[in-house]
Design an enzyme around this catalytic site. Structure first.
Site, PDB file in Angstrom:
ATOM      1  N   ASP A 190       0.811  -1.216   0.000  1.00  0.00           N
ATOM      2  CA  ASP A 190       0.000   0.000   0.000  1.00  0.00           C
ATOM      3  C   ASP A 190       0.842   1.263   0.000  1.00  0.00           C
ATOM      4  O   ASP A 190       0.289   2.365  -0.054  1.00  0.00           O
ATOM      5  CB  ASP A 190      -0.945   0.002   1.212  1.00  0.00           C
ATOM      6  CG  ASP A 190      -2.401  -0.132   0.793  1.00  0.00           C
ATOM      7  OD1 ASP A 190      -2.640  -0.527  -0.363  1.00  0.00           O
ATOM      8  OD2 ASP A 190      -3.286   0.158   1.605  1.00  0.00           O
TER       9      ASP A 190
ATOM     10  N   ASP B 203     -11.494  -6.347  10.400  1.00  0.00           N
ATOM     11  CA  ASP B 203     -11.607  -7.774  10.673  1.00  0.00           C
ATOM     12  C   ASP B 203     -12.839  -8.089  11.509  1.00  0.00           C
ATOM     13  O   ASP B 203     -13.596  -9.015  11.213  1.00  0.00           O
ATOM     14  CB  ASP B 203     -10.340  -8.283  11.364  1.00  0.00           C
ATOM     15  CG  ASP B 203      -9.929  -7.414  12.551  1.00  0.00           C
ATOM     16  OD1 ASP B 203     -10.583  -6.387  12.810  1.00  0.00           O
ATOM     17  OD2 ASP B 203      -8.954  -7.766  13.232  1.00  0.00           O
TER      18      ASP B 203
END
Length: 757
Positions: free
Chosen positions: A142, A456
């Protein structure tokens, strides 16, 4: 006691072990009865108090603590673990029947997450005991860093030597920086051939490390004809999508580098956005029915980890029983006695309890997902998506829609029977652009869900809400090992992100109560999620309760029964029984007395510092005054290698490694304020006592309230590291600006208390 997952005519591939929990249940119920008695006592005696404010405040805080304890009892009531049998799997399932797996490794910053750590994770994954042609590894960068790309290219070259070496000699530790540490020795009875290969691998890894280290110190040249042409004139937050196939059709798994497109005009959704890009790109290129996602610092510690996961996949009678397989997070080279309380060891029994309900929560790493589950498929509804609706749900990529159709239809193609990944790069790039998700369900109903820094937990709760169960797999040899935050400031950053992300889930449409009513989330599973999601909210009662004894001492009031009252046995009983119970649990896990104390005190410190700021950041976001920011936790590469193949800055034997360090972060201020307020209250109490004759001191201490003074001393002990930080200089001392700010708040608090009196 074991519950088999198959009929008695064949040995099971995995078993669910039910643990005896009767003693713990009895103690937990005793503690609950004491808490309930304390609440009843407060309600009955409320009108008899001269100063009702501290009494009311204590009632509210203790009600919150009782509610949290009830959640704990519900979670921990049943305890299970899962035992897997890879040897039985190998005897029963042929290699060609093993499902393909796409591996996702994510990294976001080559400085905070050094490339050598990521590359060791990559090497350990490439060398696992699983057919290489069934695996494809995708590294998401990223930061769009040429250093990360260079490191992956060089690592892949080394992997072509490392992987055969590991499999030929059945090496158990397959992350080189761990294998070649000083704790790893070559046995004297090993063959000469192995000794030569071992030295060769050690030298080759040393060369790899030096290449990456040197590359990190110099800028990369932008030659249009070089491999780094795509990295010319790009910024980490503004660049086109880059996908490069580094290795394919060899004796190691496919290795593919991805840096998704970024543009300041488009929200990139942090890690969740990267995971969704990985899901789409891998669907186009390899389309494995199973996906493993691993953080860049979580290397494989058990080479049979894929086989352990397959024992559960093949051993479950119904897909619904295995929406995902989660392996616990464990840590290597953890600091002795866990001084920062960040190694999660104290969550063992809670996690076993959650596993006994609808299944373990998704922890963001070390998890095998079914691709169809990530695609939003429900376990309780069988209707399929029409072809004409695929555009609205998954986007307009023809290759992606085709792969989705295969997954939903249950077709599992072998990688070698499809086009090679290098032939599909252009098609994959189309799914990695910023605007691909617009008008689709990505991040809403499909993939990793957006709206929280804890993507998550948000994704996992929705999977359970669609009726899927999950399984926690804990082999005797831990499957993955990572590095816990190495310093106190990095611990603060991690805990703040967790607290804020969990609260964002609580205030979203994925609230456990809503999913329990409208979806298929079990009620007890909803309670388990509430225990986790309420971490940030707990800072309010904890902080108020920490100020309460100081307030009572200064104002000569009480919030506890006096020592000569029979009711004093209630809070004394809670304190003694609860701490004894927690210590007993820690001893069952092999923890030392000091580790138990560190976990206890850091439990208080973390709540009143990191979780408080996580709570405040979410409140500001909800009111529209601020936006949440995803902060990457710093990782440090540590090598014990005596030959210097490590980073040369090993802190393993540093006597100061356990010491707290501080920076100018405002997160430090609440802890300093709590410490100074209680210290001031104790000093005021001492001066009051000294005014009296010796014969009258005991009566005066009874009037002051020994219970309140004891509580202030406990708070002082919990923040003892902060107390030492007031007097140290440099990085081990609290900055003077933080001390002055805290002092002003303390003076204001004391002044208002005195004025109130």
């Amino acid at each position: 006691m074991a519950i088999t997952s198959q009929d008695s005519t064949s040995l099971p591939l995995h078993e669910t072990i039910v643990h005896n929990n009767k003693m713990a249940r009895a103690i937990e119920l005793v503690i609950l009865s004491f808490l309930a008695s304390m609440l009843v006592y407060r309600v009955i005696n409320f009108h008899d108090q001269n100063q009702r404010f501290p009494w009311l405040l204590a009632l509210l805080c203790e009600s919150c603590f009782t509610f949290i304890w009830i959640l704990c009892i519900c979670i921990k009531w049943n305890q299970i673990s899962t035992k897997t049998y890879p040897d039985r799997l190998l005897n029963r399932v042929n290699e060609f029947e093993m499902p393909n797996v796409d591996i996702f490794v994510t990294t976001a910053d080559p400085i905070l997450e050094p490339s050598i750590i990521t590359m060791n994770t990559v090497l350990s994954l490439l060398a696992t005991d699983y057919p290489a042609d069934k695996l494809a590894l995708y590294l998401s960068d990223d930061a769009c860093s040429p250093l990360t790309f260079f490191s992956l290219v060089e690592t892949t070259k080394f992997a072509k030597l490392w992987v055969p070496f590991c499999k030929r000699y059945n090496i158990q530790v397959r992350a080189p920086f761990r294998y070649f540490s000083s704790s790893s020795t070559v046995l004297e009875d090993d063959s000469l051939e192995f000794w030569r290969e071992w030295k060769r691998m050690k030298n080759e890894y040393g060369n790899l490390y030096k290449k990456i280290e040197i590359a990190a110190l110099r800028p990369f040249t932008c030659d249009p004809n070089s491999d780094f042409a795509d990295f010319c004139d790009v910024h980490r937050s503004n660049h086109p999508a880059i996908i490069k196939v580094i290795s394919e059709n060899t004796h190691i798994p496919h290795v593919i580098y991805i840096s998704r497109e970024k543009n300041p005009k488009h929200h990139h959704h942090y890690k969740a956005g990267a995971m969704n890009t990985l899901a789409r790109v891998s669907a186009v290129m390899t389309n494995a029915p199973l996906m493993l996602n691993v953080d860049c610092d979580m290397h494989v510690n058990n080479p049979q980890v894929f086989l352990h996961a397959m024992c559960i996949v093949f051993g479950c009678k119904h897909d619904q029983d295995c929406g995902f397989v989660q392996f616990p997070q464990a840590f290597y080279d953890g600091l002795k006695d866990d001084p920062f309380g960040n190694q999660l060891a104290n969550l063992y029994y809670l996690m076993n309890g959650i596993a006994a309900i609808q299944g373990i929560v998704y922890a963001g790493s070390n998890c095998f997902h079914r691709r169809k589950v990530i695609y939003g498929l429900s376990a309780v509804k069988t209707e399929s998506i029409r072809n004409e609706d695929l555009d609205k749900v998954f986007g307009k990529s023809f290759e992606l829609k085709e792969s989705v159709a295969r997954i939903f239809s249950g077709l599992s193609e072998k990688i070698e029977n499809r086009k090679s990944p290098s032939c599909l790069v252009e098609a994959a790039i189309q799914t990695a652009v910023c605007n691909y998700e617009y008008g689709t369900d990505w991040g809403k109903k499909v993939g990793w869900l957006y709206g929280s820094a804890a993507e998550d937990m948000l994704t996992g709760i929705n999977i359970h809400g669609r009726g899927w169960k999950s399984v926690m797999c804990s082999p005797d040899q831990p499957a993955f090992l990572g590095c816990a935050p190495p310093t106190y400031p990095s611990t603060l950053t991690q805990q703040k992100r967790w607290a804020s992300g969990l609260l964002e889930v609580l205030f979203s449409d994925s609230n456990p109560l809503l999913l329990s009513i409208k979806g298929s989330l079990w009620f007890r599973q909803a309670l388990a999620y509430y225990w986790i999601l309420l971490w940030g909210v707990r800072c309010i009662p904890e902080l108020l309760y920490a100020f309460l004894p100081a307030y009572c001492i200064i104002t000569r009031s009480h919030f506890l029964p006096k020592i000569n009252e029979r009711a004093f046995l209630i809070p004394a009983g809670i304190f003694i029984i609860y701490n004894s119970y927690v210590f007993w649990e820690c001893k069952r896990l092999g923890m030392s007395l000091r580790m138990w104390w560190n976990l206890q005190r850091m439990g208080r410190v973390t709540v009143m510092t990191s979780w408080l700021f996580g709570f405040l950041s979410v409140m500001l976001k909800l009111t529209g005054l601020s936006e949440s920011i995803f902060e990457v936790t710093q990782k440090i590469y540590k090598s014990n290698d005596g030959d210097g193949d490590g980073d040369g800055d090993s802190n393993t034997n540093d006597k100061n490694i356990n010491r707290f360090t501080y920076d100018k972060s405002p997160t430090i201020i609440p802890g300093a304020v709590v410490l100074l307020v209680n210290t001031s209250a104790l000093i005021i109490a001492v001066f009051r006592v000294l005014k009296f004759e010796y014969s009258e001191i005991w009566l005066e201490m009874l009037g002051l309230g020994l219970g309140e003074m004891f509580c202030s001393v406990c708070v002082l002990l919990c923040f003892w590291e902060f107390f030492k930080g007031l007097f140290w200089k440099g990085k081990y001392g609290i900055p003077s600006s933080t001390i002055w700010k805290s002092g002003v708040i303390v003076l204001f608090f004391v002044h208002m208390c005195i004025r109130y009196v």
